[in-house]
Write an enzyme that holds these catalytic residues in place. Structure first.
Site, PDB file in Angstrom:
ATOM      1  N   ALA A  10       0.834  -1.202   0.000  1.00  0.00           N
ATOM      2  CA  ALA A  10       0.000   0.000   0.000  1.00  0.00           C
ATOM      3  C   ALA A  10       0.872   1.257   0.000  1.00  0.00           C
ATOM      4  O   ALA A  10       0.691   2.154  -0.830  1.00  0.00           O
ATOM      5  CB  ALA A  10      -0.930  -0.013   1.208  1.00  0.00           C
ATOM      6  N   ARG A  66     -10.839 -21.268   7.541  1.00  0.00           N
ATOM      7  CA  ARG A  66      -9.717 -21.062   8.445  1.00  0.00           C
ATOM      8  C   ARG A  66     -10.121 -21.032   9.914  1.00  0.00           C
ATOM      9  O   ARG A  66      -9.516 -21.686  10.748  1.00  0.00           O
ATOM     10  CB  ARG A  66      -9.026 -19.736   8.118  1.00  0.00           C
ATOM     11  CG  ARG A  66      -8.225 -19.771   6.849  1.00  0.00           C
ATOM     12  CD  ARG A  66      -7.585 -18.434   6.565  1.00  0.00           C
ATOM     13  NE  ARG A  66      -6.775 -18.532   5.341  1.00  0.00           N
ATOM     14  CZ  ARG A  66      -6.082 -17.516   4.822  1.00  0.00           C
ATOM     15  NH1 ARG A  66      -6.102 -16.341   5.401  1.00  0.00           N
ATOM     16  NH2 ARG A  66      -5.373 -17.687   3.740  1.00  0.00           N
ATOM     17  N   HIS A  99      -4.579 -18.343  11.261  1.00  0.00           N
ATOM     18  CA  HIS A  99      -4.340 -19.225  10.122  1.00  0.00           C
ATOM     19  C   HIS A  99      -4.124 -20.642  10.649  1.00  0.00           C
ATOM     20  O   HIS A  99      -3.286 -20.844  11.523  1.00  0.00           O
ATOM     21  CB  HIS A  99      -3.111 -18.735   9.349  1.00  0.00           C
ATOM     22  CG  HIS A  99      -3.052 -19.276   7.968  1.00  0.00           C
ATOM     23  ND1 HIS A  99      -2.792 -20.589   7.718  1.00  0.00           N
ATOM     24  CD2 HIS A  99      -3.244 -18.687   6.766  1.00  0.00           C
ATOM     25  CE1 HIS A  99      -2.825 -20.782   6.406  1.00  0.00           C
ATOM     26  NE2 HIS A  99      -3.091 -19.648   5.807  1.00  0.00           N
ATOM     27  N   GLU A 133      -3.291  -3.064   5.240  1.00  0.00           N
ATOM     28  CA  GLU A 133      -3.712  -3.777   6.449  1.00  0.00           C
ATOM     29  C   GLU A 133      -3.948  -2.809   7.611  1.00  0.00           C
ATOM     30  O   GLU A 133      -4.678  -3.122   8.550  1.00  0.00           O
ATOM     31  CB  GLU A 133      -2.654  -4.821   6.833  1.00  0.00           C
ATOM     32  CG  GLU A 133      -3.116  -5.811   7.904  1.00  0.00           C
ATOM     33  CD  GLU A 133      -2.075  -6.884   8.248  1.00  0.00           C
ATOM     34  OE1 GLU A 133      -1.087  -7.017   7.496  1.00  0.00           O
ATOM     35  OE2 GLU A 133      -2.265  -7.585   9.258  1.00  0.00           O
ATOM     36  N   SER A 176       1.178 -22.956   3.269  1.00  0.00           N
ATOM     37  CA  SER A 176      -0.010 -22.639   2.473  1.00  0.00           C
ATOM     38  C   SER A 176      -1.178 -23.554   2.825  1.00  0.00           C
ATOM     39  O   SER A 176      -1.019 -24.744   3.047  1.00  0.00           O
ATOM     40  CB  SER A 176       0.306 -22.769   0.993  1.00  0.00           C
ATOM     41  OG  SER A 176      -0.874 -22.644   0.265  1.00  0.00           O
TER      42      SER A 176
END
Lengths: 220, 636, 247
Positions: free
Chosen positions: B44, B330, B266, B425, B284
């Site tokens: 960003a 998740r 996660h 974020e 992942s």
């Protein structure tokens, strides 16, 4: 144009390209030299005739010598500049530094150069101008055979040619890399070629003093 | 305080287009007169700094890392979503919008999310033009994969290093602007305060992390793109340097903090091995496509996994969620793992881990197929754990990953403080209560490349160029406060390192405000945090001095802000009595133990105001859903 | 496990610096190298001594912040890894470990093991980009890129800018770093318009930063945590020769 050449030469890559090109010329000479030497096995007439032929056209001989000399000078100049650049790039060294990939040839290439240079001075005084040869004459064949009959001279030559071989091995491989002749599909070939070429030159060169020591070739 | 999100009028498809037309423009010749301050150089921040500089603004960009190329956006693995519909599988702007609102469990603002989906395609175009080496098909066109349970393939990727490649793209554009002297870059520089003059954000106070020098930087607008606050939990997948300080400083200067309790967990990270652990590494999620998750059926079964017979294994996800099995979202997978470990059935040395077993897939598909799909992940796992996942099951455990909460912003990504913009974020805007996989990169770049350049321009045009000098009392006062805080940290001379206090805070939060939350635990947290703060104030030890590179001092400053912020996070979690997205309130569950959302009382953004150390004040921005019908999630 | 550490301590750029000895006792083999340093530092703070400074951030091998010489190897002896993913189980119990900063004139020491790699940023600023203005790009699929080219571009793009190549090079040369960016763009159609100028400018910036020259030792390749290959350097050399021959 001149500024462009200087800009290119001003980069380390430019200097390396000069080293590659001049190295290529000198390697070419070394190869021809080695093949010429092998004529010692065809007997004195062949070798002496060949030596005579080389000297028969002075313009040709001196152009050739000039080219080699200029190449050698440029090669040494670029090598010196690159070495100084690299030394100044790490003013403080490591207390412990270990290597994984580099070869003995690569690490000694910088020192091999001056050693070969000193050897060449002796070599020229020995076989070209004769000042350090015990029985120098116009008979090139005899010069070679009697010159190498002294064991320590032969040993010195063999050691020096070993340095030439190492220098060739790293130099030939580097030449491909430096001018960008490198592709993942063929990457193994420059290495193979460098090994084969430097071994061949080494073998060809040392075969003469060994033959002289072993009495396989005798003065006439 | 009235929270006005400044959402443009008109149909959702036309809001952004119309809004851009209605914006004021700055004469190209005048853009040089404006200075924009960008804090953070990730997706960003880097993108915003580069794009604003291209427009002609005078940009100053700050980062704590030694180079803008190192921002933690670099660690994103999976990919970036975009509604390109290159696969012809029915994707569209509307579908991406719909999936994001629903995935966020209806706690995001529709208009913002729609715009995100709308500009997503342009991000891919721009990154391709920058030379980002996205994966290609044999025909030379861009490849896509499906990700995070999406029913369409809309994720673009560059091996497992998509974040790195996108960040390096933004960094290359930023580097070009630095070379052109349109951006002045300040690496190894940490923002320690925001300066607000007459209600307008006018600049920042920073510390040079090499010399310790404190200085002020004034500008016409300030953009905070300083990332998430996941490190408040100490252990997370964030970089070690990630912190909440910039946001917290801005909060203390008046910016509202929105939804701080929305922190994503996660499920597939490598478990903690011991007290030495400094961070957690993510694997992942795609691994769950072929791995089966289980723990021993019996408590305290410490046998090696290969000798535990089938009947004594509990494939608890398959058992509890027969339809979705190992592929539940998740948050559900994470909570289920915690539950079995809390029962004492966890595996590994610490007992906080579950098996992710590829035995059956290896037998069915063969090692070569598995290697092709997951080779790099298996390799990474082996490097970290020294165990070969082709032979023994992987061990995984959930970890804090992403912060959906952040500073409150309106449609223009401006906070309630005039001239203070927040992107990536660091803001709360687009992911609601839960972020979908491959959407973080999309949001960071959308904010930086395609939203801020417009909205910051509009802001500058409306305000006109007017300078507040860096010797203004506002700056001098803030500098004095910064110096004072630093010398206080150095003066405590107690016995405990900042890290040890940070660990203590993290453990407390993870225990009571982690995957599942209840009132008792949260109240316990609130009771404990003041004790940690007190210990910090009385027993902190910061070695070294201020006027040098001092990593202990840097940590101490960040931990101080984490402690204060943690209190707000817990209060927000306490206030949100519903379960939604990543936030599970044990009191709010269906009879089957499913999370229960409460749209009647909690369909709002909770934006907290700093009140000078007294009870923070809650402002609610109601959320309206006109395009996506509110439904309850179920994965049975 | 127990270790004896010899760590380079240097207060600042002007300080001469020297090795200091530390004991690292009771270290779990599962500890990463940086976590072992954390533990030693925490113990130093507990004793009221100053911990040593070292750079690190993501601790998952991608940001490129960490790195020092460990027993003479950049990022330690394992190969293909960054220091943060290098674990203490790779050492023998009781081993003496020498820890030094990456050394090069272009990477001056800031403090202890922290060096300034700003020279890398300068090289990228000189041309490590494709000049494209936000908003001006054509559709992502407008220019097809052969899969193989995209893959080879990605191989070169994997560089994390950690500086291990410079540190491991006997000449402190930055050829692998510089060539990674050059090769990434040279292998894509998007990179062609600026290809010649890019190589000229980036090489000039690399020389100006004071890095050494390449003598093809290939130590960079061996030390690179992302396993960049020497082809990148060959590509850069080729492009620079081209640049010297055209216009």
């Amino acid at each position: 144009m001149a500024t462009k050449v200087m800009t290119f030469y001003g980069t380390s890559i430019g200097k390396k390209v000069v080293m590659a090109v001049t190295g290529f010329i000198v390697f070419g000479f070394v190869t021809v030299h080695m093949l010429g030497n092998l004529q010692v096995f065809s007997g004195p007439e062949k070798l002496n005739a060949y030596a005579h032929f080389l000297k028969s056209v002075p313009a040709f001989l001196w152009t050739f010598r000039g080219l080699i000399l200029i190449s050698a000078v440029l090669h040494i100049l670029a090598a010196t500049q690159l070495t100084l650049q690299s030394w100044s790039a790490r003013p403080q060294g490591y207390a412990v530094q270990r290597y994984r990939e580099t070869t003995y040839a690569a690490r000694t290439v910088r020192w091999g150069g001056p050693i070969i240079g000193l050897f060449l001075v002796y070599h020229i005084l020995h076989f070209t101008t004769g000042q350090v040869h015990p029985s120098f004459s116009d008979n090139v064949y005899n010069n070679v055979v009697t010159g190498f009959a002294v064991w320590w001279v032969s040993v010195f030559y063999i050691v020096a040619v070993a340095f030439v071989g190492l220098h060739l091995y790293h130099g030939v491989w580097s030449m491909f890399q430096t001018v960008g002749l490198n592709h993942p599909k063929w990457n193994v070939w420059p290495r193979v070629f460098a090994v084969a070429f430097s071994l061949a030159v080494f073998a060809g060169m040392v075969s003469v003093p060994i033959a002289a020591l072993a009495g396989l070739v005798r003065p006439v | 305080m009235e929270l006005d999100a400044r959402i443009p009028e008109g149909p959702i498809e036309q809001k952004w287009t119309k809004h851009r037309f209605n914006m004021k423009l700055v004469n190209p010749a005048n853009k040089r007169k404006y200075t924009v301050i960008v804090v953070g150089s990730g997706l960003a921040g880097g993108a915003a700094a580069a794009s604003l500089a291209e427009l002609g603004y005078n940009v100053k960009c700050f980062c704590y890392q030694d180079s803008p190329r190192r921002a933690h956006s670099i660690a994103a693995q999976g990919g970036i979503n975009a509604a390109k519909n290159y696969q012809n599988d029915g994707d569209s702007t509307f579908r991406l919008f719909f999936d994001t609102v629903k995935g966020g469990d209806f706690r995001a603002r529709e208009a913002n999310v729609f715009r995100l989906a709308e500009v997503s395609g342009a991000i891919i175009d721009h990154c391709v033009a920058q030379g980002v080496p996205f994966a290609r098909e044999y025909g030379g066109l861009l490849d896509n994969r499906s990700f995070g349970g999406a029913q369409v393939s809309r994720t673009f990727y560059a091996r497992g290093q998509t974040g790195q490649q996108l960040l390096l793209g933004a960094y290359s554009s930023l580097s070009r602007q630095i070379a052109l002297r349109n951006v002045k870059m300040f690496p190894r520089t940490e923002m320690l305060d925001l300066v607000v003059v007459d209600g307008r954000a006018r600049g920042i106070v920073v510390r040079d992390m090499v010399t310790g020098a404190v200085s002020s930087h004034a500008g016409d607008a300030v953009i905070l793109a300083t990332g998430g606050y996941g490190n408040v939990f100490y252990l997370s997948t964030n970089a070690k340097g990630c912190n909440v300080s910039a946001l917290w400083r801005a909060h203390k200067r008046g910016a509202l903090f929105a939804n701080p309790c929305f922190t994503q967990i996660h499920p597939t990270c490598i478990p903690v091995t011991g007290d030495h652990q400094s961070k957690l590494t993510l694997m992942s999620e795609s691994l769950r496509n072929d791995g089966r998750i289980w723990v021993p059926a019996n408590k305290g079964d410490k046998r090696s996994p290969d000798v535990i017979p089938e009947p004594e294994r509990d494939y608890y996800l398959e058992r509890r969620f027969p339809t979705f099995g190992n592929l539940v979202p998740r948050d559900v997978a994470s909570r289920a793992a915690k539950a079995v470990c809390d029962e004492g059935r966890g595996v590994g040395k610490t007992g906080y881990g579950v098996y992710l077993d590829f035995r059956d897939s290896l037998a069915r598909q063969g090692e070569d197929v598995i290697r092709e799909k997951y080779g790099n992940l298996f390799h990474m796992y082996k490097k970290i754990t020294a165990e070969n996942p082709y032979r023994v099951p992987m061990r995984i455990y959930p970890a804090i990953h992403y912060a959906m909460g952040g500073l409150w912003v309106d449609y223009n990504l401006m906070s309630n403080v005039d001239g203070l913009f927040v992107a990536g974020e660091a803001n709360f805007s687009d992911h609601g209560a839960n972020r979908l996989g491959a959407s973080a990169l999309m949001q960071g770049l959308a904010d930086g490349y395609f939203i801020l350049p417009y909205t910051v321009s509009d802001y500058c045009a409306r305000k006109g160029a007017s300078k507040v000098a860096e010797d203004h009392a506002g700056f001098k006062g803030a500098e004095a406060e910064v110096r004072d805080r630093t010398s206080k940290l150095l003066a405590v001379k107690g016995e405990r390192s900042p890290d040890s206090l940070h660990k203590e805070l993290g453990k407390l939060l993870w225990e009571h405000c982690g995957m599942a939350r209840n009132e008792t635990g949260l109240r316990k947290c609130l009771a404990e945090i003041p004790r940690i703060r007190d210990e910090f104030a009385k027993n902190l030890r910061v070695t070294g001095a201020d006027a040098e590179l001092n990593q202990t001092l840097e940590k101490a400053g960040r931990v101080a802000d984490f402690i204060d912020f943690a209190e707000l996070l817990v209060k927000d979690a306490l206030e949100r009595k519903e379960s939604c997205g990543c936030h599970l309130r044990e009191e709010s569950q269906t009879e089957e133990g499913e999370p229960l959302r409460d749209d009647k009382n909690h369909a709002h953004v909770a934006a907290w105001e700093w009140t000078g150390g007294l009870e923070p004040k809650l402002h609610k921005e109601p959320l309206k859903f006109e395009h996506v019908a509110l439904v309850q999630r179920s994965y049975k | 496990m127990d270790f004896k550490l010899k760590v380079w301590r240097q207060r600042g750029a002007g300080d001469k610096g020297a090795f200091a000895n530390y004991d690292a006792k009771d270290i779990s083999p599962d500890t990463s190298f940086l976590e072992m340093l954390d533990i030693v530092n925490e113990r130093l703070i507990a004793k009221g001594e100053e911990p040593f400074a070292f750079d690190h951030d993501c601790r998952e091998g991608i940001c490129g912040t960490c790195g020092c010489m460990v027993n003479g190897y950049a990022h330690g002896h394992q190969g293909g890894t960054t220091l943060c993913q290098f674990h203490m189980r790779e050492f023998q119990d009781g081993e003496t470990i020498w820890i030094e900063p990456f050394r090069a004139k272009a990477f001056p020491v800031i403090r202890d093991l922290v060096v300034d790699r700003g020279a890398f940023d300068k090289i990228v600023q000189a041309g490590g980009y494709i000049s494209v203005r936000t908003g001006s790009a054509p559709d992502g699929n407008a220019v097809p890129v052969p899969k193989d080219d995209a893959e080879r571009s990605m191989d070169a793009a994997a560089c994390i800018g950690c500086g291990a190549c410079v540190a491991a090079c006997p000449n402190a040369s930055a050829m692998l770093f510089t060539s990674g960016k050059i090769a990434q763009f040279a292998r894509l159609p998007q990179g062609q318009p600026e290809r010649i100028d890019r190589v000229r400018h980036m090489v000039a910036a690399m020389e100006q930063a004071g890095f050494g020259a390449c003598t093809n030792h290939a130590e960079c390749e061996a030390a690179c945590p992302k396993e960049l290959k020497l082809d990148c350097i060959a590509q850069m050399n080729r492009d620079l020769i081209k640049a010297a021959l055209v216009k």
